[in-house]
Enzyme design. Structure first.
Site, mmCIF file in Angstrom:
data_model
loop_
_atom_site.group_PDB
_atom_site.id
_atom_site.type_symbol
_atom_site.label_atom_id
_atom_site.label_comp_id
_atom_site.label_asym_id
_atom_site.label_seq_id
_atom_site.Cartn_x
_atom_site.Cartn_y
_atom_site.Cartn_z
ATOM 1 N N ASP A 84 -1.737 6.425 0.950
ATOM 2 C CA ASP A 84 -2.791 5.479 1.328
ATOM 3 C C ASP A 84 -4.106 5.891 0.663
ATOM 4 O O ASP A 84 -4.261 7.017 0.215
ATOM 5 C CB ASP A 84 -2.965 5.398 2.847
ATOM 6 N N GLU A 111 -3.170 9.110 6.004
ATOM 7 C CA GLU A 111 -4.032 10.284 5.908
ATOM 8 C C GLU A 111 -5.503 9.910 5.990
ATOM 9 O O GLU A 111 -6.303 10.604 6.595
ATOM 10 C CB GLU A 111 -3.759 11.058 4.616
HETATM 11 ZN ZN LIG Z 1 -6.444 12.826 0.233
#
Ligand SMILES: [Zn+2]
Length: 470
Positions: A101, A166
């Site tokens: 992501d 994340e």
């Molecule tokens: Zn990163």
């Protein structure tokens, strides 16, 4: 000072693999541009379909290099890509982590080009995610492809975890790790989501700080009281809270909570030397913020204080009358948000209990004081002399021809603590972003040379980790 020694010459990697990487150079570059073209912004619900497309893109490539058990594994939010190449009997197993992501691209007007129309120019990949973290995903996939092109398998057993949250707090990751514990058994973890030190100097991140976040509430009465009628005979929550906060830290910057430092792993002479080697410019750091002076715990340099020492800060406080002019009251209550940044092996819960007990002990009479735990995150540390860190250092030295610097980051990467504490693995944080790569900012870029040499460092790393004691 230690003796100075000439940097070693870079050592070429295996010629067959080098040839395969040279033959695939254009394809590898195209793969990164392809991947960076998918707007996998985890924070924005309208990009949920893009998350699946990105996860499938990675899964498809894992299958092509012969990974087994490849799965786009659902979570409460974005899927996790799982797979494994376990073809090295008796060799250690390494858990490899990257995230697919990216951060939102705004402010769009500060981008010189469209964030999701990546390109290569002047020796740089440019576009959202090329450095953080898609460049690393492609580096790792490239190594697997080059190995297969030469008819080989990695010298270690690899288990892949590519996360999609994340940049959005890794909420789903912990539950997922708990559910898939048995499929994540390994001897060490490699996380490729970090970068080099100032000046693009090769570096390994060996430690990250943890956190303990709490709130202190001081209560006197259901409503504010008249300070003329009650002043001098009742307690004052704001005064009480100020006294409590003042007692948490001494003028020498030491935290006064009994037992606070008990579990801190002392810095070794080698580690302090490694921090000196960073040649951290305190004055440039100060003027870059800018603040009038750097302060902190006596006896430690700024770089030690911000990465390798725990600290405590008030993050916010409120009480009583805050409007213009005067209002003669004794506030009914007062509150503070307090957090500590923790280092190995401090435990957030134990630190919270020590804070709570100390606050109760020093609370003045006449008010009620309550301390509440808000959240915690564990620190992590894989020492410089750990076999896994040494393997990474040898890989960097061979490819870049310099010894890496060792960095302790002041912040946290949630997955690191999860691998370290939940799975009990030593963690190597090895990434190849430049510090100036604009990760999370407009015009994100990745140096093509770091991409190429990073790929060759990973080729070395799997060989080096094959001798990791099990
Ligand atoms: Zn990163």
């Amino acid at each position: 000072m230690t003796e100075t020694h000439a940097d070693p010459e870079p050592q070429p990697i295996d010629p067959a693999i080098e040839a395969a990487l040279q033959a695939s150079q254009e394809a590898r570059s195209a793969a990164l541009l392809d991947l960076a073209r998918i707007p996998s912004i985890s924070a924005l619900p309208e990009h949920a379909p893009d998350m699946v497309v990105t996860a499938e893109w990675i899964a498809e490539r894992l299958r092509r290099v012969g990974a087994t058990d490849v799965e786009v594994s659902p979570t409460a939010l974005h899927p996790i890509v799982y797979g494994r190449i376990h073809e090295a009997p008796d060799a250690p197993t390494i858990l490899l982590y990257c995230h697919y992501d990216v951060q939102p691209a705004d402010p769009l007007e500060l981008w010189e080009t469209a964030p999701f129309e990546p390109f290569v120019r002047d020796g740089r990949f440019v576009g959202r995610g090329v450095a953080d973290d898609k460049g690393h995903i492609v580096m790792h996939l490239s190594v697997l492809e080059a190995l297969r092109a030469t008819g080989r398998a990695p010298a270690v057993n690899l288990t892949f975890v590519f996360e999609g949250e994340e940049e959005y707090g890794s909420e789903s990751l912990y539950t997922w790790i708990e559910q898939h514990r048995d499929r994540l058994a390994a001897d060490a973890a490699v996380i490729s989501d970090t970068g080099f030190f100032e000046g693009n100097r090769p570096a390994i991140t060996v430690g990250l700080r943890g956190i303990m976040y709490a709130q202190i509430d001081v209560e006197l009465s259901p409503v504010d009281l008249h300070s003329g009628m009650y002043g001098g005979v009742v307690g004052n929550p704001a005064n009480a809270l100020a006294g409590i906060i003042a007692a948490l830290k001494g003028p020498d910057g030491r935290i006064r909570i009994p037992g606070f430092y008990d579990d801190v792993v002392p810095l070794t002479a080698e580690e302090r030397e490694a921090m000196v080697a960073l040649a951290f410019d305190e004055e440039a750091f100060r003027t870059g913020i800018p603040v009038s002076a750097l302060v902190g715990e006596a006896g430690w340099t700024a770089i030690e204080r911000k990465g390798a020492r725990p600290t405590l800060d008030v993050n916010g406080m409120w009480s009583g009358f805050q409007g213009e002019g005067a209002k003669t009251i004794i506030p009914a209550h007062a509150h503070a948000k307090v957090s500590t940044r923790l280092v190995a092996n401090q435990q957030p819960r134990a630190v919270f209990e020590a804070l709570r007990d100390y606050v109760a002990e020093i609370a003045p009479p006449g008010v009620t004081v309550r301390t509440t735990f808000i959240h915690g995150g564990e620190p992590s540390l894989t020492p410089i002399d750990h076999a896994a860190t040494k393997a990474a250092a040898r890989s960097i030295r061979a490819v870049f021809g310099v010894d890496p610097l060792y960095v302790r980051e002041g912040g946290s990467i949630p997955v690191t603590a999860a691998f370290d504490h939940t799975l009990g693995l030593p963690v190597v944080l090895l990434g190849f972003m430049q510090p100036a790569s604009n990760a999370h900012a407009p015009n994100e870029w990745l140096d093509v040379d770091n991409f190429e040499r990073g790929t060759r460092t990973i080729v070395r790393l799997w060989d080096e980790l094959a001798s990791l004691p099990r």
